[in-house]
Structures are given as C-alpha cells and as structure tokens.
Design a protein around this motif. Structure first.
Motif, PDB file in Angstrom:
ATOM      1  N   THR A 170       1.671  -2.427  -2.729  1.00  0.00           N
ATOM      2  CA  THR A 170       0.312  -1.817  -3.359  1.00  0.00           C
ATOM      3  C   THR A 170       1.047  -1.093  -4.492  1.00  0.00           C
ATOM      4  N   PRO A 171      -0.097  -1.163  -5.614  1.00  0.00           N
ATOM      5  CA  PRO A 171      -0.223  -0.549  -6.579  1.00  0.00           C
ATOM      6  C   PRO A 171       0.247   1.153  -6.465  1.00  0.00           C
ATOM      7  N   ARG A 172       0.363   1.028  -5.932  1.00  0.00           N
ATOM      8  CA  ARG A 172      -0.287   3.054  -5.436  1.00  0.00           C
ATOM      9  C   ARG A 172       1.736   3.888  -5.242  1.00  0.00           C
ATOM     10  N   THR A 173       2.167   4.487  -5.323  1.00  0.00           N
ATOM     11  CA  THR A 173       3.435   5.693  -5.716  1.00  0.00           C
ATOM     12  C   THR A 173       3.810   5.144  -3.431  1.00  0.00           C
ATOM     13  N   THR A 174       3.360   5.910  -2.921  1.00  0.00           N
ATOM     14  CA  THR A 174       3.951   6.037  -1.731  1.00  0.00           C
ATOM     15  C   THR A 174       3.951   4.749  -0.977  1.00  0.00           C
ATOM     16  N   GLN A 175       2.854   4.047  -1.318  1.00  0.00           N
ATOM     17  CA  GLN A 175       3.265   2.762  -0.369  1.00  0.00           C
ATOM     18  C   GLN A 175       4.241   2.096  -0.777  1.00  0.00           C
ATOM     19  N   ASP A 226       8.172   1.476  -9.403  1.00  0.00           N
ATOM     20  CA  ASP A 226       7.096   1.280  -7.723  1.00  0.00           C
ATOM     21  C   ASP A 226       5.635   0.342  -8.446  1.00  0.00           C
ATOM     22  N   HIS A 227       5.422   0.391  -9.524  1.00  0.00           N
ATOM     23  CA  HIS A 227       3.826  -0.560  -9.670  1.00  0.00           C
ATOM     24  C   HIS A 227       3.486   0.223 -11.053  1.00  0.00           C
ATOM     25  N   GLY A 228       2.635  -0.396 -12.048  1.00  0.00           N
ATOM     26  CA  GLY A 228       2.722  -0.556 -13.554  1.00  0.00           C
ATOM     27  C   GLY A 228       1.699   0.587 -13.947  1.00  0.00           C
ATOM     28  N   PHE A 267      -6.002   3.603 -17.768  1.00  0.00           N
ATOM     29  CA  PHE A 267      -5.296   4.292 -17.810  1.00  0.00           C
ATOM     30  C   PHE A 267      -4.763   5.183 -16.056  1.00  0.00           C
ATOM     31  N   ASP A 268      -3.964   3.716 -15.739  1.00  0.00           N
ATOM     32  CA  ASP A 268      -4.308   4.097 -14.200  1.00  0.00           C
ATOM     33  C   ASP A 268      -3.911   3.504 -13.150  1.00  0.00           C
ATOM     34  N   HIS A 269      -3.505   3.578 -12.153  1.00  0.00           N
ATOM     35  CA  HIS A 269      -3.203   2.182 -10.664  1.00  0.00           C
ATOM     36  C   HIS A 269      -3.779   2.203  -9.742  1.00  0.00           C
ATOM     37  N   GLY A 270      -4.553   1.442  -8.919  1.00  0.00           N
ATOM     38  CA  GLY A 270      -3.930   1.279  -7.420  1.00  0.00           C
ATOM     39  C   GLY A 270      -5.688   0.490  -6.767  1.00  0.00           C
ATOM     40  N   SER A 326      -4.296  -3.190  -2.571  1.00  0.00           N
ATOM     41  CA  SER A 326      -4.967  -2.367  -3.806  1.00  0.00           C
ATOM     42  C   SER A 326      -4.583  -1.020  -2.589  1.00  0.00           C
ATOM     43  N   GLY A 327      -4.514   0.591  -3.441  1.00  0.00           N
ATOM     44  CA  GLY A 327      -4.395   1.409  -2.148  1.00  0.00           C
ATOM     45  C   GLY A 327      -5.688   2.395  -2.439  1.00  0.00           C
ATOM     46  N   GLU A 328      -5.642   3.156  -1.626  1.00  0.00           N
ATOM     47  CA  GLU A 328      -6.952   3.876  -1.316  1.00  0.00           C
ATOM     48  C   GLU A 328      -7.971   3.580  -2.030  1.00  0.00           C
ATOM     49  N   PRO A 329      -9.229   3.293  -2.495  1.00  0.00           N
ATOM     50  CA  PRO A 329     -10.224   3.972  -3.277  1.00  0.00           C
ATOM     51  C   PRO A 329     -10.637   5.040  -4.165  1.00  0.00           C
TER      52      PRO A 329
END
Ligand code: ZN
Length: 510
Positions: free
Chosen positions: A80-85, A293-295, A305-308, A380-383
């Motif tokens: 998942t491209p989000r930190t905690t997950q 953790d992700h790009g 300029f974001d991810h998730g 994907s992470g939460e929208p």
C-alpha cells in the motif's frame, strides 16, 4: 592426597552455573553469522530517483556506493503506498488484508508478531528510531519488540541528522551484542525543504538558493501555514492542484521536484554517516538493508507531489539494497515485495519464521540463486480529501447515491483501487468505482516503465489481464463479505485464480 575427578553432581552444578551465566548475558555475536541488522527505511523514496537505479541527478552518492557492494533489487513493490499500512507489512511480513492496518491512524494489534519481536526473543538488542509526526507510540503498535528503545521523537518530524545521531549513540551502547536496529527517515516526505548545507554537504547543484520550501500553501520552517485563517481555501487549492484539476505554475513544479531530490540527497548524506559509524564501531559485517515505505508521484498521471490514492509505479515501486557479508554485489531482476524483507532478515540469522507471514525469504537470491517469480497484490490508501477530490467526484458522479453516502463508501477497503503485480509481463489495476463494474488498466512492466499506455485491450495480453481481473474481483468480494461480517470462504473460484490468490497470500495453502 590423590586427585579425584569432579563428581557428577559437581559437574552438573557447573553446567547449570554456566548456562545461568549464559542466559543472563544473552547470546553473543559469535552465535550468529553476522553481528546484527541495520534496517533503514526512507519515507516517500521512489526507486528511480536514486543514481543506482539510473537517475541522472546526483541525489545518492552514498547509497550508490552502498549499492556497489550490495545486492540491488530492481523491482520491489509495496502493499500500500501509505506509511502506516506499508510499515505494518514490513514489520509483520503480512498484507494489509491480514494485519488490518488499513488507515494511517490504525493500530497494529499485539496478536500480529513482528520481526522485532522475533529478534528480541532470540536475545538481540532491539532499537528503533522512527520519525513520523502523527505517530503516538503506544497507539500505533509498532513498538512491539522494541521495548523502551522505541524512539518516535514524541511525534515530531525529526530530521535525518538527529535520527542518525541517536542511532549511532544507540549502536555505540548496544552494538557489542547481537542487535536489530530500525531507522525510519522521513525527510523526502512533503513538505519539501531546502536542506541546510554544511562543510561536508554542499547545497545540491540543481537547487536555487532562493528555493526555501515546497508545499501546496505557504508554510513556515515548522511546516505551519503562514496564514492559518486561510486553511479552508488552502485545502481546496491542494485538492485542485494535487489531482491536476488546476495545474501548478511551472516554477512551483520545478521547485517541488528540485527540493524533493534535495531531501533525498540530504538523507543520503546521513545514511552515509550511519554507514561510516558502523565501520568506525567495527560493525561493517552487520547486515544492512535500505528500502522505503512507498514512493512519490511528481506529476505522473496528473497526480502531484503526494502518494496513496493511485497504484502507479512512481508510488508502488521502491528501492531495496541489501549488504550481506558473503553475498557478492549483484542486481536481482526478479520482482520481490516489501513483505519479504522481514522473513529474509530472520532467515539470514536462522531464526524462526513469522507464522502468519505471506512474505517469503529471498535470501537465496542474495547468494546468486535464481528466485522464482511470484505475484503481489497492492491496494490504495484511504482516499484522503475525497470530498475535495474532483477526480473521484467526476468519476463516480451520477451512478451511485448521495455524496455523503459515497464518501462513507469510498472509505471502505472494498472500494479501493487494487493491483496485481504479476511476476511476469503485466501489472493490472482494478478501480472498482471508476465505472459500474469497475475499470481495468494494464501496463507492460518492461516495455512501458512510465505506465503511459493502457494495454488492457491488447489481445496478446488478454489471458493475463483476465486472470488478474478475476483475482482482483474475488478479493473485492472477500472484502465486502468481511466488512458485512459474513464468511469470506465459500466463493466459487477456479483453480488458477485460487493459485494466484494463494501466491499473493489471500487464501491459505502457502
Ligand atoms: Zn510514508
């Protein structure tokens, strides 16, 4: 007087004493093939912005030097491209569907064993230095296996210099025993700042000294908005810019990309200091693994300029360098997953595997053996910002209920984007809410690194795409049933779909 042999009772007593002494001191580094592990994760670090992965700017001289003496994995995907997950998956070797850390604020529950706990059980000293500003130590569950030596900097956005100093001090104190050290740097995460140059770290050549920082709105040095009364306006502006509804001015784009790369260079400098410190302490034979953790999406697919939210390689593919004494420098082209890193580290020390891990050790690949290709599923992470996300709003407008209900629904893991990264030719993404019945995108892994041409309709790929689509549809249905509280089992699944689901860790039978 005749000398006598020690009695059996005395011998047994000596043995007991010796074993008590041993257990009170714990194992020594001589009991293991390497003195310890340094696991470095860099938040928001995409693979292709490092020199050792072909980037043109000199962002990473120290990591490039490490790569020259390490095994470099060419294709590594995160779950998942989000930190905690993603970090929960790294620590447990399991997918988000297993550990159920599905949102940034979710807690990793104690029943999920972590790689740190395994090392701790084996008598290793364990320490973690983790910079994630929204972290609340005991609320996140990541301290499992680290005890008191889990430093999260009281939820501050601590910079690489400070993390490195703390990690080196810890190594100085504990590096004489077997150790497992985890350091999570966060500098390349937005907002991006111009790093402070120093005698041994000059300002990168591509950075204009007038560039102070980049964010969607004006910020001060602590990242606070310069005008807090305008936050509603700022948030809306962010949504418009982030999803490409309103294009950022070219000067801002250039500044964002330059400072993102500068943050990588700054982190690289401090990872170099960490490696120098290891050598100074005589610990150069420790296993070193560097990954992320992700790009980060820097405008690819009009996502800025974001991810998730999306599953393109700019956010899904991360670097992985592993320096293991005895393993010759090499590049591994077989795809591996972030969930495999923990199982591999345990395997290198012949420690017991994590019982529920879907990740598998790639240790054989470190020593020149060919790894067999396997598939990985990503979600994907939460929208975030859904209500302000015009792209989502456009996509689903007009075919489902009221906006409030839609917003609730899109928070559901069942409705997230999902991808199958097969170990072969194609990556397939299912967006279940882009259209009734979902929309499929497919990209050639080798021939289209920018993922610019949707090959879902290519007859030559039809079989693979169809297979991946079935896998993703079954996973979505399993999620729906889980959320509804019903049994996930009992779905009609053909043998090939089941085989891939097993390979990805979604059903038993590993
Ligand atoms: Zn992150």
């Amino acid at each position: 007087m005749k000398r006598t042999r020690p009695s059996a009772a005395l011998a047994a007593g000596l043995l007991l004493l010796a074993s008590a002494l041993l257990s009170s001191c714990g194992p020594s580094q001589d009991d293991f093939p390497y003195p310890g592990v340094v696991l470095v994760t860099v938040d928001t670090l995409r693979a292709d912005h490092l020199g050792c992965y072909g980037y043109a700017r000199a962002t990473s001289p120290r990591l490039d030097a490490l790569a020259a003496s390490a095994v470099r994995f060419e294709r590594v995907v995160v779950p998942t491209p989000r930190t905690t997950q993603s970090l929960a998956s790294l620590l447990t070797g399991t997918t988000p569907a297993s550990h159920q850390v599905r949102r940034l604020e979710h807690r990793l529950l104690p029943e999920h064993l972590t790689v740190a706990e395994r090392f701790q059980e084996a008598g290793f000293m364990t320490g973690a230095f983790v910079s994630i500003p929204y972290f609340r130590k005991d609320a996140q569950g990541f301290e499992q296996g680290f005890g008191k030596d889990f430093d999260f900097f009281s939820g501050r956005d601590a910079r690489a210099a400070e993390l490195t100093d703390r990690a080196l001090a810890w190594l100085d104190e504990h590096g004489g025993k077997p150790f497992f050290l985890w350091i999570h740097y966060r500098d390349p995460h937005a907002p991006y700042y111009r790093p402070e140059p120093s005698a041994d770290f000059p300002l990168p050549a591509w950075v204009d000294p007038a560039m102070e920082s980049f964010h969607y709105w004006p910020i001060d040095e602590q990242g606070n908005p310069r005008d807090a009364t305008r936050m509603d306006e700022y948030r809306e502006l962010k949504a418009l810019h982030k999803f490409g509804t309103r294009r950022l001015p070219e000067a801002d784009i250039e500044r964002g990309r330059a400072l993102y790369d500068a943050e990588i260079a700054y982190t690289d400098h401090h990872v170099g200091r960490l490696l120098d410190g290891l050598a100074r302490l005589g610990l150069e034979n420790a296993v070193v693994a560097v990954t992320a953790d992700h790009g980060e999406s820097l405008g690819e697919h009009d996502f800025w300029f974001d991810h998730g939210e999306f599953l393109y390689d700019d956010c899904l593919r991360v670097p992985l360098l592993a320096r293991v004494p005895g393993a010759a420098p090499a590049a591994v082209h077989t795809q591996v997953g972030l969930i495999d890193v923990g199982p591999t580290l345990l395997d290198l020390f012949s420690l017991e595997a994590l019982p529920d891990a879907q990740g598998k050790s790639f240790a054989a690949g470190l020593f020149g053996h060919l790894l067999s290709a396997r598939a990985y599923v990503a979600e994907s992470g939460e929208p975030l910002l859904w209500g302000n996300n015009p792209r989502f709003a456009r996509m689903i407008a007009g075919w489902r209920g009221a906006p409030a209900a839609l917003e609730r629904e899109t928070q559901s893991p069942a409705l997230r984007l999902r991808a199958v990264c097969s170990g072969s030719r194609v990556k397939v993404i299912l967006d279940p809410i882009a259209a009734p019945g979902g929309r499929i995108e497919a990209y050639r892994v080798d021939g289209d690194p920018g993922e610019l041409e949707n090959a879902a309709g290519d007859p030559l790929l039809a079989e693979e795409v169809d297979r991946a689509r079935k896998v993703l549809e079954v996973i979505v249905e399993m999620e729906r049933r889980r959320i509804a509280g019903g049994p996930a089992e009992g779905l009609e699944v053909d043998p090939e779909t089941r085989r891939i689901l097993e390979e990805c860790g979604y059903v038993g039978g590993r």
